[in-house]
Motif scaffolding. Structure first.
Motif, PDB file in Angstrom:
ATOM      1  N   ALA A 278      60.281  46.070  42.009  1.00  0.00           N
ATOM      2  CA  ALA A 278      59.159  46.526  42.838  1.00  0.00           C
ATOM      3  C   ALA A 278      58.035  47.097  41.988  1.00  0.00           C
ATOM      4  O   ALA A 278      56.837  46.849  42.238  1.00  0.00           O
ATOM      5  N   LYS A 279      58.388  47.873  40.947  1.00  0.00           N
ATOM      6  CA  LYS A 279      57.365  48.441  40.064  1.00  0.00           C
ATOM      7  C   LYS A 279      56.630  47.337  39.307  1.00  0.00           C
ATOM      8  O   LYS A 279      55.397  47.412  39.107  1.00  0.00           O
ATOM      9  N   ILE A 280      57.358  46.317  38.876  1.00  0.00           N
ATOM     10  CA  ILE A 280      56.723  45.212  38.148  1.00  0.00           C
ATOM     11  C   ILE A 280      55.726  44.483  39.041  1.00  0.00           C
ATOM     12  O   ILE A 280      54.619  44.106  38.592  1.00  0.00           O
ATOM     13  N   LYS A 281      56.073  44.300  40.314  1.00  0.00           N
ATOM     14  CA  LYS A 281      55.146  43.648  41.240  1.00  0.00           C
ATOM     15  C   LYS A 281      53.880  44.497  41.440  1.00  0.00           C
ATOM     16  O   LYS A 281      52.761  43.955  41.510  1.00  0.00           O
ATOM     17  N   GLN A 282      54.042  45.820  41.537  1.00  0.00           N
ATOM     18  CA  GLN A 282      52.875  46.697  41.676  1.00  0.00           C
ATOM     19  C   GLN A 282      51.969  46.613  40.440  1.00  0.00           C
ATOM     20  O   GLN A 282      50.725  46.581  40.547  1.00  0.00           O
ATOM     21  N   ILE A 283      52.592  46.571  39.271  1.00  0.00           N
ATOM     22  CA  ILE A 283      51.810  46.479  38.029  1.00  0.00           C
ATOM     23  C   ILE A 283      51.080  45.145  37.965  1.00  0.00           C
ATOM     24  O   ILE A 283      49.915  45.066  37.515  1.00  0.00           O
ATOM     25  N   ASP A 284      51.743  44.058  38.409  1.00  0.00           N
ATOM     26  CA  ASP A 284      51.073  42.761  38.429  1.00  0.00           C
ATOM     27  C   ASP A 284      49.820  42.802  39.306  1.00  0.00           C
ATOM     28  O   ASP A 284      48.759  42.234  38.947  1.00  0.00           O
ATOM     29  N   ALA A 285      49.952  43.473  40.464  1.00  0.00           N
ATOM     30  CA  ALA A 285      48.785  43.594  41.349  1.00  0.00           C
ATOM     31  C   ALA A 285      47.666  44.399  40.677  1.00  0.00           C
ATOM     32  O   ALA A 285      46.465  44.052  40.779  1.00  0.00           O
ATOM     33  N   GLU A 286      48.047  45.462  39.950  1.00  0.00           N
ATOM     34  CA  GLU A 286      47.052  46.267  39.244  1.00  0.00           C
ATOM     35  C   GLU A 286      46.380  45.463  38.124  1.00  0.00           C
ATOM     36  O   GLU A 286      45.152  45.540  37.916  1.00  0.00           O
ATOM     37  N   ILE A 287      47.129  44.699  37.404  1.00  0.00           N
ATOM     38  CA  ILE A 287      46.566  43.872  36.323  1.00  0.00           C
ATOM     39  C   ILE A 287      45.579  42.856  36.881  1.00  0.00           C
ATOM     40  O   ILE A 287      44.482  42.649  36.324  1.00  0.00           O
ATOM     41  N   MET A 288      45.935  42.204  38.026  1.00  0.00           N
ATOM     42  CA  MET A 288      45.025  41.230  38.622  1.00  0.00           C
ATOM     43  C   MET A 288      43.749  41.910  39.110  1.00  0.00           C
ATOM     44  O   MET A 288      42.637  41.326  39.027  1.00  0.00           O
ATOM     45  N   LYS A 289      43.858  43.154  39.601  1.00  0.00           N
ATOM     46  CA  LYS A 289      42.682  43.895  40.061  1.00  0.00           C
ATOM     47  C   LYS A 289      41.741  44.183  38.888  1.00  0.00           C
ATOM     48  O   LYS A 289      40.502  43.990  38.980  1.00  0.00           O
ATOM     49  N   GLN A 290      42.302  44.659  37.775  1.00  0.00           N
ATOM     50  CA  GLN A 290      41.477  44.957  36.611  1.00  0.00           C
ATOM     51  C   GLN A 290      40.921  43.683  35.986  1.00  0.00           C
ATOM     52  O   GLN A 290      39.762  43.673  35.482  1.00  0.00           O
ATOM     53  N   LYS A 291      41.700  42.618  36.047  1.00  0.00           N
ATOM     54  CA  LYS A 291      41.209  41.341  35.516  1.00  0.00           C
ATOM     55  C   LYS A 291      40.043  40.832  36.355  1.00  0.00           C
ATOM     56  O   LYS A 291      39.063  40.266  35.814  1.00  0.00           O
ATOM     57  N   ASN A 292      40.046  41.083  37.628  1.00  0.00           N
ATOM     58  CA  ASN A 292      38.956  40.679  38.509  1.00  0.00           C
ATOM     59  C   ASN A 292      37.684  41.463  38.174  1.00  0.00           C
ATOM     60  O   ASN A 292      36.556  40.923  38.182  1.00  0.00           O
ATOM     61  N   ILE A 293      37.874  42.788  37.913  1.00  0.00           N
ATOM     62  CA  ILE A 293      36.721  43.621  37.536  1.00  0.00           C
ATOM     63  C   ILE A 293      36.127  43.136  36.211  1.00  0.00           C
ATOM     64  O   ILE A 293      34.901  43.028  36.021  1.00  0.00           O
ATOM     65  N   MET A 294      36.986  42.800  35.262  1.00  0.00           N
ATOM     66  CA  MET A 294      36.526  42.320  33.960  1.00  0.00           C
ATOM     67  C   MET A 294      35.740  41.018  34.099  1.00  0.00           C
ATOM     68  O   MET A 294      34.784  40.765  33.346  1.00  0.00           O
ATOM     69  N   THR A 295      36.077  40.222  35.073  1.00  0.00           N
ATOM     70  CA  THR A 295      35.430  38.932  35.217  1.00  0.00           C
ATOM     71  C   THR A 295      34.115  39.022  35.990  1.00  0.00           C
ATOM     72  O   THR A 295      33.115  38.386  35.623  1.00  0.00           O
ATOM     73  N   LYS A 296      34.096  39.846  37.044  1.00  0.00           N
ATOM     74  CA  LYS A 296      32.954  39.853  37.946  1.00  0.00           C
ATOM     75  C   LYS A 296      31.953  40.978  37.686  1.00  0.00           C
ATOM     76  O   LYS A 296      30.825  40.907  38.131  1.00  0.00           O
ATOM     77  N   SER A 297      32.374  42.039  37.022  1.00  0.00           N
ATOM     78  CA  SER A 297      31.477  43.183  36.826  1.00  0.00           C
ATOM     79  C   SER A 297      30.397  42.845  35.769  1.00  0.00           C
ATOM     80  O   SER A 297      30.694  42.244  34.732  1.00  0.00           O
ATOM     81  N   SER A 298      29.207  43.285  36.080  1.00  0.00           N
ATOM     82  CA  SER A 298      28.095  43.080  35.137  1.00  0.00           C
ATOM     83  C   SER A 298      27.905  44.273  34.217  1.00  0.00           C
ATOM     84  O   SER A 298      27.114  44.212  33.273  1.00  0.00           O
ATOM     85  N   ASN A 299      28.653  45.360  34.492  1.00  0.00           N
ATOM     86  CA  ASN A 299      28.554  46.572  33.699  1.00  0.00           C
ATOM     87  C   ASN A 299      29.532  46.483  32.539  1.00  0.00           C
ATOM     88  O   ASN A 299      30.747  46.347  32.724  1.00  0.00           O
ATOM     89  N   ALA A 300      29.015  46.595  31.339  1.00  0.00           N
ATOM     90  CA  ALA A 300      29.864  46.471  30.163  1.00  0.00           C
ATOM     91  C   ALA A 300      30.861  47.604  30.070  1.00  0.00           C
ATOM     92  O   ALA A 300      32.021  47.414  29.660  1.00  0.00           O
ATOM     93  N   VAL A 301      30.420  48.826  30.429  1.00  0.00           N
ATOM     94  CA  VAL A 301      31.331  49.970  30.378  1.00  0.00           C
ATOM     95  C   VAL A 301      32.485  49.774  31.371  1.00  0.00           C
ATOM     96  O   VAL A 301      33.655  50.037  31.055  1.00  0.00           O
TER      97      VAL A 301
END
Length: 202
Positions: A16-39
């Motif tokens: 269950a913890k691994i699945k939660q972490i996978d969801a968190e990684i995909m969320k941060q990966k989405n921010i890295m891809t779509k965000s225009s803010n370098a910071v």
């Protein structure tokens, strides 16, 4: 609670913890891809890396738990197998002792003698039946041709003797319809007076 159940519960919690972490990684990966803010992209990248480190740690713990659980299952299986084998060996020992005790009461020589006695009695019984079924022979030879001639002679003698009258057939005289005669009818008429009619037969 058994050790096996505890291990399974911990394994499920890690999954269950691994699945939660996978969801968190995909969320941060989405921010890295779509965000225009370098910071923001850099922060999302750092959070994603930290999440991936935690995921690796949890996956390692999960794999260890799976290996330990497998080893415990293997040990339990081996233990149960040994217990079953021990019970089987005890049953075989008991059967061996019982067979030895029974064989002590049996003697192969006595069994063979018994079989020989039975076979001898069967042979004697068959011989007796064969003797009893024999047909008796006549004390002298008999010629069938002579017997047949004697039989023919008996038939001839019977023909020459006087046949009893009750054996002969009685011949009835033949009669034609013309030979049959009926009683004559009186020529006079029947009297009208019954008394007169009765006098005719007196």
């Amino acid at each position: 609670v058994s050790t096996q159940s505890t291990g399974d519960s911990r394994g499920s919690s890690l999954e269950a913890k691994i699945k939660q972490i996978d969801a968190e990684i995909m969320k941060q990966k989405n921010i890295m891809t779509k965000s225009s803010n370098a910071v923001a992209r850099n922060q999302a990248k750092q959070r994603a890396l930290q999440a991936m480190k935690r995921k690796k740690m949890y996956e390692s713990q999960r794999d260890q738990m799976m290996t330990q659980s497998f080893n415990m299952e293997q040990a339990q299986f081996t233990t149960q197998t040994l217990q079953d084998t021990q019970l089987q060996v005890q049953a075989m020992k008991s059967a061996n002792l019982a067979m030895k005790s029974q064989f002590k009461e049996l003697n192969l020589d006595d069994i063979e003698d018994l079989q020989d006695d039975l076979q001898e009695m069967f042979d004697e019984a068959n011989e007796i039946q064969e003797i009893m079924s024999r047909s008796y022979e006549m004390p002298y030879d008999v010629n069938e041709d002579d017997l047949e001639q004697e039989l023919m002679g008996l038939e001839l003698d019977l023909g020459e003797e006087e046949i009893p009258s009750y054996l002969t057939s009685v011949e009835l005289p033949s009669a034609t319809p013309g030979d049959l005669s009926l009683p004559s009818v009186p020529a006079t008429g029947v009297p009208a007076n019954p008394q007169t009619a009765s006098n005719l037969y007196l």
